[in-house]
Write a protein that holds these residues in place. Structure first.
Motif, PDB file in Angstrom:
ATOM      1  N   SER A  58     -18.015  -3.302  -1.460  1.00 18.30           N
ATOM      2  CA  SER A  58     -18.345  -1.919  -1.095  1.00 18.30           C
ATOM      3  C   SER A  58     -18.718  -1.131  -2.351  1.00 18.30           C
ATOM      4  O   SER A  58     -18.389  -1.530  -3.464  1.00 18.30           O
ATOM      5  CB  SER A  58     -17.126  -1.265  -0.439  1.00 18.30           C
ATOM      6  OG  SER A  58     -16.647  -2.099   0.588  1.00 18.30           O
ATOM      7  N   SER A  60     -21.579   1.651  -4.568  1.00 18.30           N
ATOM      8  CA  SER A  60     -22.997   1.904  -4.820  1.00 18.30           C
ATOM      9  C   SER A  60     -23.725   0.705  -5.428  1.00 18.30           C
ATOM     10  O   SER A  60     -24.935   0.570  -5.250  1.00 18.30           O
ATOM     11  CB  SER A  60     -23.133   3.122  -5.737  1.00 18.30           C
ATOM     12  OG  SER A  60     -22.430   2.897  -6.948  1.00 18.30           O
ATOM     13  N   THR A  61     -23.024  -0.162  -6.149  1.00 14.97           N
ATOM     14  CA  THR A  61     -23.691  -1.308  -6.785  1.00 14.97           C
ATOM     15  C   THR A  61     -23.994  -2.400  -5.760  1.00 14.97           C
ATOM     16  O   THR A  61     -25.023  -3.093  -5.861  1.00 14.97           O
ATOM     17  CB  THR A  61     -22.813  -1.858  -7.934  1.00 14.97           C
ATOM     18  OG1 THR A  61     -22.311  -0.749  -8.681  1.00 14.97           O
ATOM     19  CG2 THR A  61     -23.616  -2.738  -8.872  1.00 14.97           C
ATOM     20  N   ASP A 117     -14.468  -0.460 -10.509  1.00 16.58           N
ATOM     21  CA  ASP A 117     -14.432   0.813 -11.237  1.00 16.58           C
ATOM     22  C   ASP A 117     -14.209   0.578 -12.725  1.00 16.58           C
ATOM     23  O   ASP A 117     -14.666   1.345 -13.562  1.00 16.58           O
ATOM     24  CB  ASP A 117     -13.337   1.706 -10.648  1.00 16.58           C
ATOM     25  CG  ASP A 117     -13.613   1.988  -9.189  1.00 16.58           C
ATOM     26  OD1 ASP A 117     -14.704   2.501  -8.892  1.00 16.58           O
ATOM     27  OD2 ASP A 117     -12.770   1.638  -8.342  1.00 16.58           O
ATOM     28  N   GLY A 128     -11.344   0.404  -5.735  1.00 18.70           N
ATOM     29  CA  GLY A 128     -10.855   1.337  -4.721  1.00 18.70           C
ATOM     30  C   GLY A 128     -11.237   2.777  -4.989  1.00 18.70           C
ATOM     31  O   GLY A 128     -10.763   3.675  -4.291  1.00 18.70           O
ATOM     32  N   GLY A 130     -13.815   4.093  -4.172  1.00 23.24           N
ATOM     33  CA  GLY A 130     -14.436   4.545  -2.914  1.00 23.24           C
ATOM     34  C   GLY A 130     -13.512   4.346  -1.721  1.00 23.24           C
ATOM     35  O   GLY A 130     -13.942   4.485  -0.572  1.00 23.24           O
ATOM     36  N   GLU A 136     -11.309  -5.150   0.755  1.00 21.78           N
ATOM     37  CA  GLU A 136     -11.940  -5.867  -0.369  1.00 21.78           C
ATOM     38  C   GLU A 136     -11.010  -6.962  -0.884  1.00 21.78           C
ATOM     39  O   GLU A 136     -11.445  -8.086  -1.166  1.00 21.78           O
ATOM     40  CB  GLU A 136     -12.250  -4.898  -1.513  1.00 21.78           C
ATOM     41  CG  GLU A 136     -13.425  -3.989  -1.230  1.00 21.78           C
ATOM     42  CD  GLU A 136     -13.733  -3.036  -2.374  1.00 21.78           C
ATOM     43  OE1 GLU A 136     -14.843  -2.522  -2.405  1.00 21.78           O
ATOM     44  OE2 GLU A 136     -12.849  -2.801  -3.231  1.00 21.78           O
ATOM     45  N   LYS A 154     -18.554   0.225 -16.976  1.00 22.10           N
ATOM     46  CA  LYS A 154     -17.331  -0.343 -16.385  1.00 22.10           C
ATOM     47  C   LYS A 154     -16.682  -1.388 -17.286  1.00 22.10           C
ATOM     48  O   LYS A 154     -15.628  -1.912 -16.967  1.00 22.10           O
ATOM     49  CB  LYS A 154     -17.651  -0.983 -15.035  1.00 22.10           C
ATOM     50  CG  LYS A 154     -18.503  -0.153 -14.094  1.00 22.10           C
ATOM     51  CD  LYS A 154     -17.757   1.069 -13.610  1.00 22.10           C
ATOM     52  CE  LYS A 154     -18.538   1.880 -12.599  1.00 22.10           C
ATOM     53  NZ  LYS A 154     -18.776   1.234 -11.335  1.00 22.10           N
TER      54      LYS A 154
HETATM   55  O1  LIG Z   1     -13.604   1.430  -3.032  1.00 24.46           O
HETATM   56  C1  LIG Z   1     -14.609   1.101  -3.623  1.00 24.46           C
HETATM   57  C2  LIG Z   1     -14.831  -0.189  -4.249  1.00 24.46           C
HETATM   58  O2  LIG Z   1     -13.710  -0.773  -4.827  1.00 24.46           O
HETATM   59  C3  LIG Z   1     -16.040  -0.237  -5.170  1.00 24.46           C
HETATM   60  O3  LIG Z   1     -16.390  -1.572  -5.294  1.00 24.46           O
HETATM   61  C4  LIG Z   1     -15.784   0.361  -6.547  1.00 24.46           C
HETATM   62  O4  LIG Z   1     -15.330   1.675  -6.411  1.00 24.46           O
HETATM   63  C5  LIG Z   1     -17.055   0.347  -7.400  1.00 24.46           C
HETATM   64  O5  LIG Z   1     -18.029   1.119  -6.798  1.00 24.46           O
HETATM   65  P1  LIG Z   1     -19.431   1.422  -7.466  1.00 24.46           P
HETATM   66  O6  LIG Z   1     -20.236   0.179  -7.387  1.00 24.46           O
HETATM   67  O7  LIG Z   1     -20.002   2.541  -6.620  1.00 24.46           O
HETATM   68  O8  LIG Z   1     -19.178   1.866  -8.866  1.00 24.46           O
END
Ligand SMILES: O=C[C@H](O)[C@H](O)[C@H](O)COP(=O)(O)O
Length: 275
Positions: A58, A60-61, A117, A128, A130, A136, A154
């Motif tokens: 889950s 944006s990536t 993250d 987490g 998001g 996950e 990251k």
């Molecule tokens: O709850 C969200 C997930 O663990 C995401 O994989 C994590 O927050 C990274 O998200 P993003 O790709 O948007 O940085």
């Protein structure tokens, strides 16, 4: 600038328009988004084969990973079935017309591709941000490999070094306050109930739970032990600490390269074990 359009050769015209629009879309992307896409595309190309059952993380990536997977299904006729890790991931799979499955039907996954993250030098993770940590972690624990995709921000040496929003802890709603009180007495830092935006009250996860975000923690803690301690508290459903789970992390870098960080076999937990 006017794109060159050939009147005599429609193929050249098509190529130039396609190339031009790709260049335009790359130019309008921020370097962070471009880095996410680079990492996602490379990880999907290197870790997904036809016939695979794939966990879809889950965030944006992961959007770019699903985009690339859909391209490969269309152009290479790769056959995959996808297990989503959230409502968002399920929507991505459906919208990209990929085959949807679940753990009842396909409990053994070949690979899970997910964002993070923060990733430390041991490939331990905070996830987490998001709110999707529980599903996950379940899906990743059913996969032979967890592959992380992320942009360069990251990539840290220790957890908490760059990511300041805290370690998410998913809790049963009725238990949030006693857990918060207990944890604040035991550990350095704050355990903040995550509040919703554009809705009164707390964030409610896909599983109907609340989230406590642990900020200002001692970065030198032994995370494997902490994760086990947290998991034993009644009402704690799951933590965003993913310890010894990821095998590789792909970081899109600002210069357009991808940095790959790998875990040694000796530093991995056995399959289906995450605490
Ligand atoms: O709850 C969200 C997930 O663990 C995401 O994989 C994590 O927050 C990274 O998200 P993003 O790709 O948007 O940085």
């Amino acid at each position: 600038m006017r794109p060159f359009i050939s009147k005599t050769c429609p193929l050249i015209a098509k190529f130039n328009i396609a190339t031009f629009s790709t260049l335009l879309s790359q130019a309008s992307m921020t370097s962070l988004e471009a880095a996410k896409r680079l990492a996602a595309y490379q990880a999907v190309d290197q870790h997904i084969k036809s016939g695979y059952i794939v966990g879809i993380g889950s965030g944006s990536t992961v959007i770019y990973a699903v985009e690339r997977l859909a391209q490969r299904v269309a152009t290479e006729k790769v056959v995959v079935s996808c297990v989503p890790t959230s409502f968002q991931a399920r929507q991505l799979v459906v919208q990209n017309q990929l085959t949807l499955t679940d753990l009842d039907v396909t409990p053994n996954l070949d690979v899970c591709i997910d964002g993070a993250d923060e990733v430390d030098s041991n490939l331990d993770l905070i996830k987490g941000g998001g709110g999707c940590l529980l599903q996950e972690k379940i899906v990743a624990s059913c996969a032979r490999k967890l592959i992380i995709i992320a942009d360069y921000t990251k990539n840290s040496s220790q957890l908490g070094e760059q990511y300041k929003k805290g370690i998410p802890i998913e809790v049963a709603p009725m238990a949030y306050f006693p857990i918060k009180t207990r944890l604040e007495a035991k550990y350095q830092g704050q355990f903040m109930l995550r509040m919703a935006v554009n809705k009164a009250g707390p964030v409610v996860t896909d599983n109907g739970n609340f989230i406590l975000d642990w900020t200002n923690f001692d970065q030198t803690l032994e995370w494997k032990n902490v994760n086990q301690e947290l998991a034993l508290i009644p009402g704690v459903v799951e933590t965003g600490l993913f310890i010894q789970m990821a095998q590789e992390a792909y970081f899109g870098m600002p210069n357009g390269s991808v940095k790959v960080q790998k875990r040694s076999a000796a530093n991995s937990l056995p399959f289906f074990s995450s605490v």
